[in-house]
Scaffold this active site. Structure first.
Site, mmCIF file in Angstrom:
data_model
loop_
_atom_site.group_PDB
_atom_site.id
_atom_site.type_symbol
_atom_site.label_atom_id
_atom_site.label_comp_id
_atom_site.label_asym_id
_atom_site.label_seq_id
_atom_site.Cartn_x
_atom_site.Cartn_y
_atom_site.Cartn_z
ATOM 1 N N SER A 190 5.338 8.265 2.750
ATOM 2 C CA SER A 190 3.894 8.518 2.810
ATOM 3 C C SER A 190 3.353 8.081 4.165
ATOM 4 O O SER A 190 3.446 6.911 4.548
ATOM 5 C CB SER A 190 3.181 7.748 1.704
ATOM 6 O OG SER A 190 1.793 7.742 1.993
ATOM 7 N N HIS A 233 4.903 13.023 2.806
ATOM 8 C CA HIS A 233 3.791 12.920 1.850
ATOM 9 C C HIS A 233 2.515 12.578 2.626
ATOM 10 O O HIS A 233 2.489 11.613 3.401
ATOM 11 C CB HIS A 233 4.125 11.827 0.837
ATOM 12 C CG HIS A 233 3.145 11.664 -0.269
ATOM 13 N ND1 HIS A 233 3.098 12.493 -1.378
ATOM 14 C CD2 HIS A 233 2.155 10.753 -0.463
ATOM 15 C CE1 HIS A 233 2.141 12.093 -2.195
ATOM 16 N NE2 HIS A 233 1.540 11.038 -1.651
ATOM 17 N N ASP A 266 -1.440 11.685 2.201
ATOM 18 C CA ASP A 266 -2.473 11.243 1.263
ATOM 19 C C ASP A 266 -3.858 11.539 1.823
ATOM 20 O O ASP A 266 -4.261 10.958 2.835
ATOM 21 C CB ASP A 266 -2.340 9.733 1.029
ATOM 22 C CG ASP A 266 -1.117 9.396 0.193
ATOM 23 O OD1 ASP A 266 -1.018 9.911 -0.936
ATOM 24 O OD2 ASP A 266 -0.259 8.637 0.673
ATOM 25 N N MET A 305 -7.763 11.276 1.302
ATOM 26 C CA MET A 305 -8.730 10.468 0.541
ATOM 27 C C MET A 305 -10.134 10.673 1.088
ATOM 28 O O MET A 305 -10.329 10.668 2.310
ATOM 29 C CB MET A 305 -8.371 8.990 0.655
ATOM 30 C CG MET A 305 -6.955 8.673 0.198
ATOM 31 S SD MET A 305 -6.583 6.934 0.456
ATOM 32 C CE MET A 305 -4.934 6.842 -0.213
ATOM 33 N N HIS A 332 -1.140 15.322 -1.069
ATOM 34 C CA HIS A 332 -1.684 14.676 -2.268
ATOM 35 C C HIS A 332 -3.191 14.557 -2.076
ATOM 36 O O HIS A 332 -3.655 13.714 -1.304
ATOM 37 C CB HIS A 332 -1.010 13.305 -2.427
ATOM 38 C CG HIS A 332 -1.556 12.470 -3.537
ATOM 39 N ND1 HIS A 332 -1.160 11.163 -3.742
ATOM 40 C CD2 HIS A 332 -2.453 12.739 -4.522
ATOM 41 C CE1 HIS A 332 -1.792 10.664 -4.784
ATOM 42 N NE2 HIS A 332 -2.598 11.587 -5.270
ATOM 43 N N MET A 368 -6.752 13.521 -2.930
ATOM 44 C CA MET A 368 -7.572 12.574 -3.695
ATOM 45 C C MET A 368 -9.017 12.798 -3.256
ATOM 46 O O MET A 368 -9.653 11.936 -2.644
ATOM 47 C CB MET A 368 -7.120 11.127 -3.416
ATOM 48 C CG MET A 368 -5.784 10.799 -4.082
ATOM 49 S SD MET A 368 -4.992 9.319 -3.399
ATOM 50 C CE MET A 368 -4.050 10.067 -2.074
ATOM 51 N N MET A 414 1.401 8.506 -10.837
ATOM 52 C CA MET A 414 0.902 7.382 -10.037
ATOM 53 C C MET A 414 1.349 6.084 -10.702
ATOM 54 O O MET A 414 1.012 5.825 -11.860
ATOM 55 C CB MET A 414 -0.628 7.402 -9.958
ATOM 56 C CG MET A 414 -1.250 8.500 -9.109
ATOM 57 S SD MET A 414 -0.671 8.629 -7.407
ATOM 58 C CE MET A 414 -1.030 7.003 -6.756
ATOM 59 N N GLY A 428 -5.568 5.292 -3.933
ATOM 60 C CA GLY A 428 -6.567 4.874 -2.950
ATOM 61 C C GLY A 428 -6.019 3.981 -1.854
ATOM 62 O O GLY A 428 -6.545 3.977 -0.749
ATOM 63 N N PHE A 429 -4.953 3.255 -2.150
ATOM 64 C CA PHE A 429 -4.441 2.304 -1.159
ATOM 65 C C PHE A 429 -2.922 2.225 -1.218
ATOM 66 O O PHE A 429 -2.340 2.353 -2.302
ATOM 67 C CB PHE A 429 -5.014 0.898 -1.420
ATOM 68 C CG PHE A 429 -6.515 0.868 -1.370
ATOM 69 C CD1 PHE A 429 -7.180 0.768 -0.148
ATOM 70 C CD2 PHE A 429 -7.258 0.975 -2.540
ATOM 71 C CE1 PHE A 429 -8.574 0.768 -0.105
ATOM 72 C CE2 PHE A 429 -8.648 0.987 -2.497
ATOM 73 C CZ PHE A 429 -9.312 0.876 -1.281
ATOM 74 N N GLY A 430 -2.329 1.972 -0.059
ATOM 75 C CA GLY A 430 -0.914 1.663 -0.013
ATOM 76 C C GLY A 430 -0.717 0.184 -0.299
ATOM 77 O O GLY A 430 -1.688 -0.584 -0.400
ATOM 78 N N GLY A 431 0.538 -0.220 -0.445
ATOM 79 C CA GLY A 431 0.869 -1.639 -0.538
ATOM 80 C C GLY A 431 0.529 -2.321 -1.849
ATOM 81 O O GLY A 431 0.484 -3.553 -1.903
ATOM 82 N N ASP A 440 4.758 7.721 -7.354
ATOM 83 C CA ASP A 440 4.011 7.355 -6.146
ATOM 84 C C ASP A 440 3.301 6.025 -6.335
ATOM 85 O O ASP A 440 2.447 5.893 -7.206
ATOM 86 C CB ASP A 440 2.986 8.478 -5.861
ATOM 87 C CG ASP A 440 2.253 8.296 -4.538
ATOM 88 O OD1 ASP A 440 2.611 7.391 -3.765
ATOM 89 O OD2 ASP A 440 1.316 9.088 -4.281
ATOM 90 N N GLY A 441 3.673 5.041 -5.505
ATOM 91 C CA GLY A 441 2.966 3.763 -5.499
ATOM 92 C C GLY A 441 3.881 2.596 -5.797
ATOM 93 O O GLY A 441 4.545 2.553 -6.842
ATOM 94 N N GLY A 442 3.985 1.668 -4.857
ATOM 95 C CA GLY A 442 4.769 0.456 -5.085
ATOM 96 C C GLY A 442 6.264 0.692 -5.187
ATOM 97 O O GLY A 442 6.978 -0.116 -5.791
HETATM 98 C C1 DX5 Z 1 -1.895 5.809 -2.949
HETATM 99 C C2 DX5 Z 1 -1.056 6.895 -2.347
HETATM 100 C C3 DX5 Z 1 0.350 6.546 -2.082
HETATM 101 C C4 DX5 Z 1 0.555 5.413 -1.117
HETATM 102 C C5 DX5 Z 1 1.847 4.732 -1.457
HETATM 103 O O1 DX5 Z 1 -3.107 6.359 -3.320
HETATM 104 O O2 DX5 Z 1 -1.056 8.027 -3.185
HETATM 105 O O3 DX5 Z 1 1.063 7.703 -1.642
HETATM 106 O O4 DX5 Z 1 0.589 5.831 0.216
HETATM 107 O O5 DX5 Z 1 1.960 3.599 -0.695
HETATM 108 P P1 DX5 Z 1 2.971 2.415 -1.080
HETATM 109 O O6 DX5 Z 1 4.338 3.022 -1.062
HETATM 110 O O7 DX5 Z 1 2.739 1.426 0.002
HETATM 111 O O8 DX5 Z 1 2.583 1.937 -2.449
HETATM 112 ZN ZN ZN Z 2 0.184 9.743 -2.561
#
Ligand code: DX5
Ligand code: ZN
Length: 223
Positions: free
Chosen positions: A14, A39, A41, A43, A72, A74, A143, A148-151, A181-183
């Site tokens: 991503s 990927h 994102d 937003m 993706h 959002m 999901m 909304g956020f990475g990490g 997707d996520g974590g």
């Molecule tokens: C969150 C995104 C994810 C995000 C994943 O809304 O859809 O794609 O970038 O980031 P990580 O891998 O850091 O959880």
């Molecule tokens: Zn995503």
């Protein structure tokens, strides 16, 4: 049904976790490192409480990569912007059922443009949401964090949902990718794969790694 050990895992880094000051180099590097998809994102600060980037950035990067662009969305209302991302060079467009009034119609629109269509399920969204539109779906994206956020940390509560969707997909009459997707990290990737996922989306664990190729191979289970 292919068991989880025989399926080759697709890795989709991503871009959200990349260095935004060096986007072109980041995209080139991730392709060279063995990524399968990129990927992206999108937003809007309304559907999710964060703003990322839009179709102009996508179009600019499109010239510098041969990777499938896995978009993706959002954003809400989402339908107004489908064509902008189709025109900018998206190969896959995934949207949340909550982002528009007619999921079926949105998927038809994406397919009609010759793109792969995806449905994204938030942590509290039922897998049944997608069942009556399965004929129009190429990707189901689970999901494993709130969007909304990475990490953020992987929600293990989503694992049974992945397994349920794997059964639904195996009973379908056409191929559908099952993405998470996520974590996603080296610790959570095997859990998602064991539950039935065949595609992993990973931001932090790839773009914040010292060696992108090693990080991608580790998520795929090759090392
Ligand atoms: C969150 C995104 C994810 C995000 C994943 O809304 O859809 O794609 O970038 O980031 P990580 O891998 O850091 O959880
Ligand atoms: Zn995503």
């Amino acid at each position: 049904m292919a068991d989880s050990t025989s399926r080759r895992v697709t890795i989709a880094p991503s871009l959200l976790a990349a260095d935004f000051g060096r986007l072109r180099e980041e995209v080139t590097a991730i392709e060279a490192a063995g990524a399968d998809w990129l990927h992206l994102d999108i937003m809007d600060g309304h559907f999710v409480p964060n703003i990322s980037f839009g179709p102009t950035i996508l179009a600019a990067l499109r010239k510098h990569s041969n990777l499938p662009f896995d978009v993706h969305l959002m954003i809400a209302p989402v339908d107004l912007y489908l064509d902008a991302f189709i025109d900018a060079g998206a190969d896959h467009i995934s949207l949340h059922p909550e982002a528009g009034p007619h999921l079926h119609r949105s998927l038809q629109h994406i397919r009609k443009a010759g793109k792969k269509a995806g449905v994204v399920l938030n942590p509290a969204t039922s897998p049944d949401t997608v069942s009556w539109a399965l004929d129009l779906v190429d990707i189901i994206l689970v999901m494993s964090v709130n969007p909304g956020f990475g990490g953020q940390s992987f929600l293990t509560s989503q694992l049974p949902k992945i397994t349920r969707l794997r059964q639904m997909i195996d009973a379908a009459d056409h191929p559908i990718a099952l993405a998470v997707d996520g974590g996603i990290t080296m610790a959570t990737a095997p859990k998602a794969i064991a539950a039935g996922a065949d595609t992993l989306i990973a931001g932090t664990s790839v773009f914040r790694a010292a060696d992108y190729a090693e990080a991608i191979a580790a998520l795929r289970g090759d090392v």
